[in-house]
Design an enzyme around this catalytic site. Structure first.
Site, PDB file in Angstrom:
ATOM      1  N   VAL A  37      41.395  22.672 -53.587  1.00  0.00           N
ATOM      2  CA  VAL A  37      41.879  23.949 -54.110  1.00  0.00           C
ATOM      3  C   VAL A  37      42.288  24.867 -52.955  1.00  0.00           C
ATOM      4  CG1 VAL A  37      41.278  25.980 -55.478  1.00  0.00           C
ATOM      5  CG2 VAL A  37      40.391  23.743 -56.145  1.00  0.00           C
ATOM      6  N   ARG A  79      40.964  13.992 -52.288  1.00  0.00           N
ATOM      7  CA  ARG A  79      42.055  14.637 -53.019  1.00  0.00           C
ATOM      8  C   ARG A  79      42.507  15.859 -52.245  1.00  0.00           C
ATOM      9  NH1 ARG A  79      39.092  18.977 -54.636  1.00  0.00           N
ATOM     10  NH2 ARG A  79      36.922  18.596 -55.210  1.00  0.00           N
TER      11      ARG A  79
END
Length: 463
Positions: A295, A292
């Site tokens: 952050v 993914r």
């Protein structure tokens, strides 16, 4: 290219993805729980859909609600952000079955890499360095104890389906092992519905370094440098930076080479991160792959000028990679601090509440990714991340000074609300951090120093 993208997330990452979509000329669909009805991304999006109550399991983790929202709005792709369903292979598969593009790796790749023992086995076959331990899961206490005794203590017991700092226990002595094994397995079953665990050597002093990769649908894979993420609490990152201080270029090059090889072996597609532990002797070891956007992705963006979310979207739309890795290491240094609504002096307990004042930092080479604003209610039921503060400067020393200045001017106020800003400034002032010689134990050391200072201050006040 997609005409409309649904963002299956909330908070700062939802707003950050929405902004890139708008720059690409893509319509933005936001989803929101009851607690987020007045959120920044809902105000920003072209369309928004209410998907359920505050509880994440009934909203942001509800696959039927998200698929129905995409159908209702005509969104042809879904960006999962990070957390929630971003690494759920079932979600990726359901998207595919419904003719919706999942902006991320294929479901089978997420499943393969999300199973930590399977990922370790695959990466070992490709030649990535591994910490001593079991490649596969260990189904019995006896088998796991035998492995631990063989590799030597301390060891760490990890859930096969774990991640995000959850599902692991450190064991320092052999007589502690059996109980820790049972507790980890039971906890893994509760957290992930999967009780399988494996064992590997634990490095008490280490650094956490990761490599950003991009891979298209045609087999092209590139690496875009490293990020040092050693400043962590409870295995969750607080400060990230690039380049990794003091890490020789040849070690970074080798990390990038093995990350690219691992991504190719896994059939990876999209943006991903290969995470490594760096030992005091300079050796590094594969930990896991995050399937993914991370952050801390703005650190790489500040160093390379590459919009990683835009590349995710282009790759998912079937476009070949046009980005190329820099021929030389990018100049300067970038640092990201996570400003969480937490009280560092009370074991980082979340501090939800209404923000009466919210004034982000500014100035040259300062970026703020946030969903906060005056009047925003920080909910208790979600991650406490409130803002990411990112700076760039020509040298690391200048970047540290710039970050300290920016943290000092970032004002967040509200009844009961505290943030990690002052704690982060203490980390920045730490001599080992300043010299770039710190490791993953730095948070504990800084907390102890703060306790001593607060104790002295309290005693002085009593006098």
């Amino acid at each position: 290219m997609f005409s409309k993208v649904l963002i299956a997330n909330r908070g700062e990452i939802a707003l950050r993805v929405a902004r890139t979509c708008r720059e690409l000329g893509i319509g933005v669909v936001a989803v929101y729980s009851t607690a987020d009805r007045d959120s920044a991304v809902v105000r920003y999006a072209d369309e928004s859909v209410h998907i359920g109550p505050e509880a994440a399991r009934d909203s942001y983790l509800s696959i039927p609600a998200l698929i129905e929202a995409a159908r209702r709005t005509g969104a042809t792709a879904i960006h999962p952000g990070y957390g929630f369903l971003s690494e759920d292979p079932d979600f990726a598969e359901v998207c595919r079955e419904n003719g919706i593009v999942h902006i991320g790796p294929p479901a089978e790749v997420i499943a393969r890499l999300g199973d930590k023992p399977a990922a370790r086995t695959l990466m070992a076959e490709v030649g990535l360095p591994m910490l001593p331990g079991s490649l596969g899961p260990l189904p019995t206490v006896a088998a796991a104890q035998e492995t631990a005794d063989e590799i030597g203590y301390p060891v760490i017991i990890k859930a096969a389906a774990g991640g995000g700092g959850r599902g692991m226990r450190i064991v320092h002595e052999a007589d502690e092992f059996a109980a820790a094994y049972r507790e980890t397995a039971a906890g893994a079953q509760l957290l992930f519905g999967d009780s399988r665990v494996y064992v590997e050597r634990y490095l008490p002093i280490s650094r956490h370094v990761e490599i950003q990769v991009l891979a298209d649908q045609y087999g092209e894979v590139i690496a875009l440098g490293e990020r040092d993420c050693s400043v962590q609490r409870r295995h969750q990152k607080l400060i990230e930076e690039s380049p990794a201080p003091g890490l020789p270029a040849e070690v970074v090059d080798r990390m990038q080479q093995v990350a690219v090889a691992g991504a190719k072996a896994a059939g990876y597609v999209g943006a991903g991160t290969f995470e490594f532990l760096l030992a005091p002797d300079g050796a590094f070891y594969f930990m896991e792959v995050n399937c993914r956007i991370q952050v801390e992705h703005p650190v790489t963006e500040m160093m390379t000028g590459v919009d990683l979310v835009a590349e995710q979207i282009r790759i998912a739309a079937g476009e070949p990679l046009t980005v190329r890795p820099p021929a030389t290491r990018p100049p300067g240094a970038a640092i990201e601090c996570r400003i969480n609504a937490e009280d560092a002096d009370r074991d980082f307990v979340p501090t939800p509440g209404v923000l009466t004042e919210f004034v982000p930092a500014g100035g040259p080479f300062v970026r703020v990714d946030t969903h906060g604003f005056p009047g925003y209610r920080v909910p208790a039921g979600y991650d406490s991340l409130l803002a990411k503060l990112i700076v760039w400067a020509p040298t690391r020393a200048e970047a540290v000074r710039r970050m300290d200045r920016a943290l000092a001017e970032f004002r967040v106020e509200g009844p009961g609300v505290r943030t990690t800003s002052e704690f982060l400034r203490d980390v920045l002032r730490d001599p080992e951090f300043r010299s770039g010689t710190h490791s993953s134990d730095i948070v504990g050391r800084v907390l102890e120093s703060r306790k001593e200072v607060l104790g002295v201050s309290a005693a002085a006040a009593e006098r």
